[in-house]
Design a protein around this motif. Structure first.
Motif, PDB file in Angstrom:
ATOM      1  N   THR A 186       0.838  -1.192   0.000  1.00  0.00           N
ATOM      2  CA  THR A 186       0.000   0.000   0.000  1.00  0.00           C
ATOM      3  C   THR A 186       0.878   1.250   0.000  1.00  0.00           C
ATOM      4  O   THR A 186       2.030   1.214   0.434  1.00  0.00           O
ATOM      5  N   MET A 187       0.304   2.331  -0.486  1.00  0.00           N
ATOM      6  CA  MET A 187       1.000   3.619  -0.481  1.00  0.00           C
ATOM      7  C   MET A 187       0.030   4.691  -0.027  1.00  0.00           C
ATOM      8  O   MET A 187      -1.205   4.530  -0.138  1.00  0.00           O
ATOM      9  N   GLY A 231      -4.496  -3.141  -5.091  1.00  0.00           N
ATOM     10  CA  GLY A 231      -5.560  -3.394  -6.039  1.00  0.00           C
ATOM     11  C   GLY A 231      -6.137  -2.137  -6.649  1.00  0.00           C
ATOM     12  O   GLY A 231      -7.030  -2.204  -7.501  1.00  0.00           O
ATOM     13  N   GLY A 232      -5.652  -1.002  -6.189  1.00  0.00           N
ATOM     14  CA  GLY A 232      -6.123   0.269  -6.721  1.00  0.00           C
ATOM     15  C   GLY A 232      -7.253   0.904  -5.941  1.00  0.00           C
ATOM     16  O   GLY A 232      -7.737   1.972  -6.323  1.00  0.00           O
ATOM     17  N   SER A 274      -6.958  13.331  -6.057  1.00  0.00           N
ATOM     18  CA  SER A 274      -7.054  11.983  -6.612  1.00  0.00           C
ATOM     19  C   SER A 274      -5.692  11.306  -6.550  1.00  0.00           C
ATOM     20  O   SER A 274      -4.701  11.858  -7.049  1.00  0.00           O
ATOM     21  N   VAL A 275      -5.650  10.115  -5.957  1.00  0.00           N
ATOM     22  CA  VAL A 275      -4.399   9.375  -5.834  1.00  0.00           C
ATOM     23  C   VAL A 275      -4.396   8.231  -6.849  1.00  0.00           C
ATOM     24  O   VAL A 275      -5.433   7.612  -7.104  1.00  0.00           O
ATOM     25  N   LEU A 313       5.593   4.379  -9.345  1.00  0.00           N
ATOM     26  CA  LEU A 313       5.261   5.755  -9.063  1.00  0.00           C
ATOM     27  C   LEU A 313       3.874   5.855  -8.436  1.00  0.00           C
ATOM     28  O   LEU A 313       2.970   5.075  -8.749  1.00  0.00           O
ATOM     29  N   MET A 314       3.723   6.834  -7.571  1.00  0.00           N
ATOM     30  CA  MET A 314       2.423   7.190  -7.023  1.00  0.00           C
ATOM     31  C   MET A 314       2.231   8.677  -7.265  1.00  0.00           C
ATOM     32  O   MET A 314       3.190   9.447  -7.153  1.00  0.00           O
ATOM     33  N   TYR A 315       1.011   9.066  -7.585  1.00  0.00           N
ATOM     34  CA  TYR A 315       0.701  10.456  -7.855  1.00  0.00           C
ATOM     35  C   TYR A 315      -0.395  10.952  -6.922  1.00  0.00           C
ATOM     36  O   TYR A 315      -1.223  10.179  -6.447  1.00  0.00           O
ATOM     37  N   LEU A 316      -0.400  12.247  -6.705  1.00  0.00           N
ATOM     38  CA  LEU A 316      -1.512  12.899  -6.027  1.00  0.00           C
ATOM     39  C   LEU A 316      -1.879  14.128  -6.854  1.00  0.00           C
ATOM     40  O   LEU A 316      -1.139  15.108  -6.862  1.00  0.00           O
TER      41      LEU A 316
END
Length: 119
Positions: free
Chosen positions: A32-33, A53-54, A67-68, A76-79
């Motif tokens: 998880t992030m 799993g999104g 929105s993540v 990569l993870m975005y916000l």
């Protein structure tokens, strides 16, 4: 796991910013992030969460504006932050959680990126 957050800056109220969090090292083990933030004189608050799993979750004050997302192939993870408000001003941190073979969780943190929203 090493995390590098980026994308912060100065923006006027109503504007947008996109934060990025790049994971390296044993990034394949990330389950998880999440994004946290710490405003001036405030405690750390969970802003957004995304699992492997999104599935996502947000603190109430950012629902509908933030929105993540994750790009697993690129680690990569975005916000995406829209309709920013002065109260969104904070240092934003990314966190990654892994689970080892014993089922124990381990948390890793990025260095933080400053978001300043002017009124």
């Amino acid at each position: 796991v090493q995390l590098q957050a980026s994308g912060g800056g100065l923006v006027q109220a109503g504007g947008s910013l996109r934060l990025s969090c790049a994971a390296s090292g044993s990034a394949f083990s990330i389950k998880t992030m999440a994004w946290y933030r710490q405003g001036p004189g405030k405690q750390y608050d969970l802003v957004a969460f995304i699992d492997s799993g999104g599935s996502t979750d947000y603190r109430d004050s950012v629902k509908g504006r933030f929105s993540v997302s994750r790009d697993g192939a690129k680690n990569l993870m975005y916000l995406q932050m829209d309709s920013l408000k002065p109260e969104d001003t904070a240092i934003y941190y990314c966190r990654a959680t892994t689970t080892d073979y014993l089922g124990e969780e381990h948390n890793y943190w990025g260095q933080g990126t400053l978001v300043t929203v002017s009124s």
